[in-house]
Design an enzyme around this catalytic site. Structure first.
Site, mmCIF file in Angstrom:
data_model
loop_
_atom_site.group_PDB
_atom_site.id
_atom_site.type_symbol
_atom_site.label_atom_id
_atom_site.label_comp_id
_atom_site.label_asym_id
_atom_site.label_seq_id
_atom_site.Cartn_x
_atom_site.Cartn_y
_atom_site.Cartn_z
ATOM 1 N N ASP A 36 49.187 43.110 30.363
ATOM 2 C CA ASP A 36 47.958 42.533 30.924
ATOM 3 C C ASP A 36 46.795 43.488 30.715
ATOM 4 O O ASP A 36 46.972 44.655 30.408
ATOM 5 C CB ASP A 36 48.127 42.326 32.435
ATOM 6 C CG ASP A 36 49.069 41.182 32.748
ATOM 7 O OD1 ASP A 36 49.262 40.344 31.867
ATOM 8 O OD2 ASP A 36 49.592 41.155 33.875
ATOM 9 N N LYS A 58 42.960 38.956 29.556
ATOM 10 C CA LYS A 58 41.645 38.404 29.279
ATOM 11 C C LYS A 58 40.725 39.525 28.797
ATOM 12 O O LYS A 58 40.695 40.588 29.384
ATOM 13 C CB LYS A 58 41.082 37.835 30.583
ATOM 14 C CG LYS A 58 40.126 36.681 30.366
ATOM 15 C CD LYS A 58 39.419 36.341 31.655
ATOM 16 C CE LYS A 58 40.305 35.639 32.643
ATOM 17 N NZ LYS A 58 39.629 35.270 33.887
ATOM 18 N N MET A 171 41.955 39.241 44.153
ATOM 19 C CA MET A 171 41.261 38.211 43.353
ATOM 20 C C MET A 171 40.214 37.480 44.199
ATOM 21 O O MET A 171 40.028 36.273 44.068
ATOM 22 C CB MET A 171 42.274 37.199 42.774
ATOM 23 C CG MET A 171 43.268 37.851 41.847
ATOM 24 S SD MET A 171 44.515 36.731 41.244
ATOM 25 C CE MET A 171 45.614 36.615 42.654
HETATM 26 N N1 SAH Z 1 50.371 42.571 40.828
HETATM 27 C C1 SAH Z 1 49.119 43.198 41.186
HETATM 28 C C2 SAH Z 1 48.072 42.201 41.599
HETATM 29 C C3 SAH Z 1 47.708 41.194 40.513
HETATM 30 S S1 SAH Z 1 46.391 40.134 40.976
HETATM 31 C C4 SAH Z 1 49.401 44.235 42.273
HETATM 32 O O1 SAH Z 1 50.483 44.265 42.850
HETATM 33 O O2 SAH Z 1 48.514 45.052 42.520
HETATM 34 C C5 SAH Z 1 45.002 40.999 40.324
HETATM 35 C C6 SAH Z 1 44.107 41.456 41.444
HETATM 36 O O3 SAH Z 1 44.650 42.631 42.055
HETATM 37 C C7 SAH Z 1 42.719 41.854 41.019
HETATM 38 O O4 SAH Z 1 41.869 40.735 40.927
HETATM 39 C C8 SAH Z 1 42.298 42.776 42.150
HETATM 40 O O5 SAH Z 1 41.933 42.040 43.299
HETATM 41 C C9 SAH Z 1 43.612 43.471 42.473
HETATM 42 N N2 SAH Z 1 43.767 44.766 41.784
HETATM 43 C C10 SAH Z 1 44.780 45.122 40.981
HETATM 44 N N3 SAH Z 1 44.654 46.415 40.605
HETATM 45 C C11 SAH Z 1 43.529 46.878 41.206
HETATM 46 C C12 SAH Z 1 42.868 48.135 41.251
HETATM 47 N N4 SAH Z 1 43.336 49.201 40.598
HETATM 48 N N5 SAH Z 1 41.745 48.242 41.987
HETATM 49 C C13 SAH Z 1 41.271 47.199 42.688
HETATM 50 N N6 SAH Z 1 41.848 45.991 42.685
HETATM 51 C C14 SAH Z 1 42.974 45.830 41.966
#
Ligand code: SAH
Length: 261
Positions: A36, A58, A171
């Site tokens: 991703d 994306k 998100m």
């Molecule tokens: N599987 C991931 C989440 C995927 S959804 C997890 O466990 O963290 C993607 C969303 O996660 C983004 O839109 C944002 O809201 C958040 N996100 C993921 N990594 C991030 C980071 N390093 N800093 C801030 N938000 C993050």
């Protein structure tokens, strides 16, 4: 030819060394990596030189690869006998659509393993000095999506407003203002501490802090954009005291590898 296998690997919230030892091992053994956009390039650089790297994230000039196409990429490579690593930000089963990918592999009788990762919803917030629970301030936490839910239903923000624990929204940046409004309408105090953390755990981490009623203004002031975590609850107040991002030690992956494998 023997079937290959798929590892759904959580890359952690951003800082490369936050991946698990097992996840790193999978990357170094991979024939194919399907990743991703949020995955740290330092991790992809750990792949073997002849590894086939497929970016399904994306980018500004390209649309997201549809989920069924991603599932098919995993299936096709596994059926041709490859070791496939599906590398995802955070934890693969926290809003990563990892469940759907594992289901489609299971339907095709393709062997797979989940390698959990540190979710940004917990570990990312820690890097911003915010513990999701605290004996004095929050005895539960709730991780929700700011997007529409299954069946295109919006979240029930009024019900979530009644919850005492820490609320973590992933998100949620596109609808952040509306979410805060809905929570206030649902009965949460407008003075409840709230923050948005962008690029949590990375060098470029930035935070905007305020309350439910002022967060939008603070986000604009600090120029916070996606990807960001929105966090609501008293634990936000601890961030000044518990933040360590400016003094953290970034461990490079090379020495880690020598001890790991
Ligand atoms: N599987 C991931 C989440 C995927 S959804 C997890 O466990 O963290 C993607 C969303 O996660 C983004 O839109 C944002 O809201 C958040 N996100 C993921 N990594 C991030 C980071 N390093 N800093 C801030 N938000 C993050």
């Amino acid at each position: 030819m023997n079937k290959g296998k798929v590892w759904l690997v959580g890359a952690g919230p951003g800082e490369a060394s936050l991946i698990t030892v097992k996840g790193l091992h999978c990357i170094r053994e991979a024939d194919v990596i399907v990743h991703d956009r949020l995955v740290n390039p330092e991790l992809i650089a750990q792949a073997p030189v002849d590894c086939n790297i497929i970016d399904v994230g994306k980018t500004p000039n390209r649309h997201l690869v549809p989920q069924d196409q991603i599932n098919q990429i995993l299936i096709d490579h596994a059926l041709s006998g490859k070791n496939v690593v599906r590398l995802k930000g955070g934890d693969p089963y926290v809003f990563g659509r990892g469940g759907e990918e594992a289901e489609s592999l299971s339907q095709q009788h393709i062997p797979f393993e989940i390698v959990p990762g540190i979710s940004s919803s917990i570990g990312g917030l820690a890097y911003a000095g915010i513990p999701v629970t605290h004996r004095d301030y929050a005895s539960s936490f709730h991780v929700v999506t700011g997007h529409l839910c299954q069946g295109n239903e919006p979240q029930n923000w009024h019900a979530l407003a009644q919850i005492e624990g820490t609320l973590v929204i992933l998100m949620g940046m596109a609808r952040q203002d509306e979410i805060c409004q809905r929570l206030i309408e649902g009965g949460k105090s407008a003075d409840t501490p709230a923050a948005a953390v962008m690029y949590a755990s990375q060098q470029r981490q930035r935070i905007a802090k305020g309350t439910l009623s002022t967060l939008q203004h603070e986000i604009e002031r600090e120029k916070i954009e996606a990807p960001a975590l929105i966090v609501i609850g008293k634990v936000v107040n601890l961030s000044d005291v518990l933040s360590f991002i400016s003094t953290r030690v970034d461990i490079s992956l090379e020495p880690l590898l020598q001890t790991a494998i």
